[in-house]
Design an enzyme around this catalytic site. Structure first.
Site, PDB file in Angstrom:
ATOM      1  N   TYR A  58       0.707  -1.233   0.005  1.00  9.54           N
ATOM      2  CA  TYR A  58       0.099  -0.109   0.103  1.00  9.54           C
ATOM      3  C   TYR A  58       0.818   1.103  -0.201  1.00  9.54           C
ATOM      4  O   TYR A  58       1.663   1.570   0.851  1.00  9.54           O
ATOM      5  CB  TYR A  58      -1.055  -0.093   1.233  1.00  9.54           C
ATOM      6  CG  TYR A  58      -2.003  -1.201   1.248  1.00  9.54           C
ATOM      7  CD1 TYR A  58      -2.170  -1.908   0.100  1.00  9.54           C
ATOM      8  CD2 TYR A  58      -2.488  -1.586   2.459  1.00  9.54           C
ATOM      9  CE1 TYR A  58      -3.009  -3.054   0.320  1.00  9.54           C
ATOM     10  CE2 TYR A  58      -3.418  -2.550   2.629  1.00  9.54           C
ATOM     11  CZ  TYR A  58      -3.575  -3.565   1.472  1.00  9.54           C
ATOM     12  OH  TYR A  58      -4.316  -4.605   1.438  1.00  9.54           O
ATOM     13  N   HIS A 116       0.283 -11.901   1.184  1.00 11.17           N
ATOM     14  CA  HIS A 116      -0.612 -11.288   0.604  1.00 11.17           C
ATOM     15  C   HIS A 116      -1.711 -11.841  -0.423  1.00 11.17           C
ATOM     16  O   HIS A 116      -2.868 -11.750  -0.509  1.00 11.17           O
ATOM     17  CB  HIS A 116      -0.055  -9.951  -0.173  1.00 11.17           C
ATOM     18  CG  HIS A 116      -0.959  -8.760  -0.033  1.00 11.17           C
ATOM     19  ND1 HIS A 116      -0.586  -7.552  -0.206  1.00 11.17           N
ATOM     20  CD2 HIS A 116      -2.365  -8.429  -0.209  1.00 11.17           C
ATOM     21  CE1 HIS A 116      -1.544  -6.644  -0.254  1.00 11.17           C
ATOM     22  NE2 HIS A 116      -2.541  -7.396  -0.195  1.00 11.17           N
TER      23      HIS A 116
HETATM   24  N1  LIG Z   1      -5.700  -8.554   1.202  1.00  9.37           N
HETATM   25  C1  LIG Z   1      -5.987  -8.017   0.324  1.00  9.37           C
HETATM   26  O1  LIG Z   1      -5.881  -8.607  -1.006  1.00  9.37           O
HETATM   27  C2  LIG Z   1      -6.638  -6.908   0.148  1.00  9.37           C
HETATM   28  C3  LIG Z   1      -7.454  -6.207  -0.890  1.00  9.37           C
HETATM   29  C4  LIG Z   1      -8.188  -4.964  -0.782  1.00  9.37           C
HETATM   30  C5  LIG Z   1      -8.414  -4.395   0.645  1.00  9.37           C
HETATM   31  N2  LIG Z   1      -7.492  -5.040   1.735  1.00  9.37           N
HETATM   32  C6  LIG Z   1      -7.690  -4.572   3.031  1.00  9.37           C
HETATM   33  O2  LIG Z   1      -9.061  -4.148   3.275  1.00  9.37           O
HETATM   34  C7  LIG Z   1      -9.195  -2.767   3.798  1.00  9.37           C
HETATM   35  C8  LIG Z   1     -10.572  -2.314   3.500  1.00  9.37           C
HETATM   36  O3  LIG Z   1     -11.101  -2.524   1.902  1.00  9.37           O
HETATM   37  P1  LIG Z   1     -11.166  -1.385   0.985  1.00  9.37           P
HETATM   38  O4  LIG Z   1     -10.148  -0.206   1.239  1.00  9.37           O
HETATM   39  O5  LIG Z   1     -10.396  -2.089  -0.387  1.00  9.37           O
HETATM   40  O6  LIG Z   1     -12.439  -1.061   0.874  1.00  9.37           O
HETATM   41  P2  LIG Z   1     -13.595  -0.747   1.747  1.00  9.37           P
HETATM   42  O7  LIG Z   1     -13.181  -0.601   3.202  1.00  9.37           O
HETATM   43  O8  LIG Z   1     -14.658  -1.614   1.566  1.00  9.37           O
HETATM   44  O9  LIG Z   1     -14.062   0.774   1.171  1.00  9.37           O
HETATM   45  C9  LIG Z   1     -13.209   1.695   1.372  1.00  9.37           C
HETATM   46  C10 LIG Z   1     -13.794   3.080   0.556  1.00  9.37           C
HETATM   47  O10 LIG Z   1     -15.169   3.272   0.987  1.00  9.37           O
HETATM   48  C11 LIG Z   1     -14.993   4.790   1.597  1.00  9.37           C
HETATM   49  N3  LIG Z   1     -15.729   4.748   2.842  1.00  9.37           N
HETATM   50  C12 LIG Z   1     -15.566   4.349   3.923  1.00  9.37           C
HETATM   51  N4  LIG Z   1     -16.311   4.180   4.934  1.00  9.37           N
HETATM   52  C13 LIG Z   1     -17.355   4.948   4.467  1.00  9.37           C
HETATM   53  C14 LIG Z   1     -18.522   5.529   4.927  1.00  9.37           C
HETATM   54  N5  LIG Z   1     -18.909   5.362   6.181  1.00  9.37           N
HETATM   55  N6  LIG Z   1     -19.448   6.060   4.139  1.00  9.37           N
HETATM   56  C15 LIG Z   1     -19.226   6.070   2.957  1.00  9.37           C
HETATM   57  N7  LIG Z   1     -17.894   5.701   2.106  1.00  9.37           N
HETATM   58  C16 LIG Z   1     -17.049   5.173   3.045  1.00  9.37           C
HETATM   59  C17 LIG Z   1     -13.465   5.310   1.633  1.00  9.37           C
HETATM   60  O11 LIG Z   1     -13.485   6.580   1.230  1.00  9.37           O
HETATM   61  P3  LIG Z   1     -12.837   7.470   2.349  1.00  9.37           P
HETATM   62  O12 LIG Z   1     -11.640   7.160   2.607  1.00  9.37           O
HETATM   63  O13 LIG Z   1     -12.880   8.823   1.361  1.00  9.37           O
HETATM   64  O14 LIG Z   1     -13.830   7.836   3.548  1.00  9.37           O
HETATM   65  C18 LIG Z   1     -13.035   4.212   0.567  1.00  9.37           C
HETATM   66  O15 LIG Z   1     -13.065   4.821  -0.755  1.00  9.37           O
HETATM   67  C19 LIG Z   1      -8.195  -2.035   2.856  1.00  9.37           C
HETATM   68  O16 LIG Z   1      -7.970  -0.817   2.999  1.00  9.37           O
HETATM   69  C20 LIG Z   1      -7.011  -3.151   3.186  1.00  9.37           C
HETATM   70  O17 LIG Z   1      -6.312  -2.794   4.379  1.00  9.37           O
HETATM   71  C21 LIG Z   1      -6.788  -5.970   1.515  1.00  9.37           C
END
Ligand SMILES: NC(=O)c1ccc[n+]([C@@H]2O[C@H](COP(=O)([O-])OP(=O)(O)OC[C@H]3O[C@@H](n4cnc5c(N)ncnc54)[C@H](OP(=O)(O)O)[C@@H]3O)[C@@H](O)[C@H]2O)c1
Length: 282
Positions: A58, A116
């Protein structure tokens, strides 16, 4: 209500963590956003979302630096999760990658270190490296990410593979495939699932039925989507937001008490799987 406790999930080694943590994907990419990102993580820690998920990937290490700044002086309050790139996951490469992550995080210990996704290095080699890191105290436990049921079964056949502490996979209302096999497989073995992209990176928040049901509880769609995950045993959701107000909003999902009727309405809008589906990845 922010006084309502966050449910906890227990790892195989007995360590308990909150079932609602903090994601960091896309943090550390733009210096102009650093302050906001650090503040949002600090707000989350203050609200008890003390599990922080990051990765060397990241922001090309930038997210780990942001986390390092957010936890400065309060390392012992948090449970840190980071991940090694598959192409670094050789015996020597895993140890080196971990040491670089520790430097960026400004700590001497990662609590949970994940592969990962699967790559070309033999699982046995990565596991041996993880066990070495554990023995030296640089990591507390290790796990995997993006492993489907057959990958998990293969992992268990590798020496020390049964020490796997978690599997982090894509899981949210619109991606329920794991409920068919992987989720029960992990639950029956006491291996927590970390649900990544728990609100489908924001895309499910416009779903009319999710909005409709959430409204009846004066909740937001994000809160209902997170409550759905927290309802499941052994599942940890790690929503990412760089906005402290949204952190508080997400935290409040723990207070939702959804009726059976509304869970059924959600099932109708987001049907559970009727057959095996290969694990999806983002
Ligand atoms: N192991 C893997 O392969 C893998 C893959 C993907 C993700 N991950 C991990 O999982 C975490 C979460 O997944 P993700 O970041 O892909 O997606 P997510 O948490 O489902 O969504 C993040 C998005 O939603 C927005 N958001 C968050 N809370 C909100 C709310 N209450 N209302 C409206 N919008 C909201 C955020 O924008 P703002 O920041 O602008 O609020 C961001 O654009 C990642 O950050 C990472 O640490 C791991």
């Amino acid at each position: 209500m922010q006084d309502d406790p966050i449910p906890s999930v227990k790892f195989p080694n007995g360590t308990e963590v909150p079932a609602l943590g903090l994601g960091t994907w896309a943090m550390g990419e733009d210096a102009g956003h650093a302050k906001m990102e650090i503040e949002s993580l600090m707000a989350g820690i203050n609200l008890g979302m003390t599990l922080i998920d990051t990765a060397e990937m990241y922001g090309d290490g930038g997210a780990e630096e942001i986390v390092g700044q957010a936890i400065r002086g309060r390392r012992d309050e948090v449970f840190l999760v980071s991940k090694v790139y598959p192409w670094n996951a050789s015996l020597k490469g895993t140890v080196e990658a971990c040491e670089h992550s520790l430097e960026r995080l400004g700590t001497d210990r990662i609590d949970l270190y994940l592969l990962h996704w699967r790559g070309n290095h033999p699982l046995a080699e990565t596991v041996a490296a993880f066990e070495m890191l554990k023995a030296s105290g640089k990591i507390g436990a290790w796990g995997v990410s993006n492993f489907d049921t057959d990958d998990m079964e293969e992992l268990l056949r590798v020496p020390d593979g049964a020490n796997v502490a978690a599997n982090q996979v894509l899981y949210n209302l619109s991606r329920r495939g794991i409920e068919y096999d992987l989720l029960p497989w992990c639950q029956s073995r006491g291996i927590p699932i970390m649900a990544y992209s728990p609100i489908e990176q924001g895309h499910i928040l416009h779903h009319p039925e999710l909005i409709h049901i959430a409204k009846a509880y004066q909740a937001t769609p994000a809160q209902l989507a997170l409550a759905f995950l927290l309802e499941r045993d052994g599942v940890i959701a790690i929503p990412k937001t760089s906005n402290a107000e949204r952190v508080a909003e997400n935290r409040d999902c723990v207070s939702l008490e959804i009726t059976d009727e509304d869970w059924q309405a959600l099932d109708a809008a987001f049907p559970p799987p009727a057959m095996k589906k290969s694990l999806e990845m983002l």
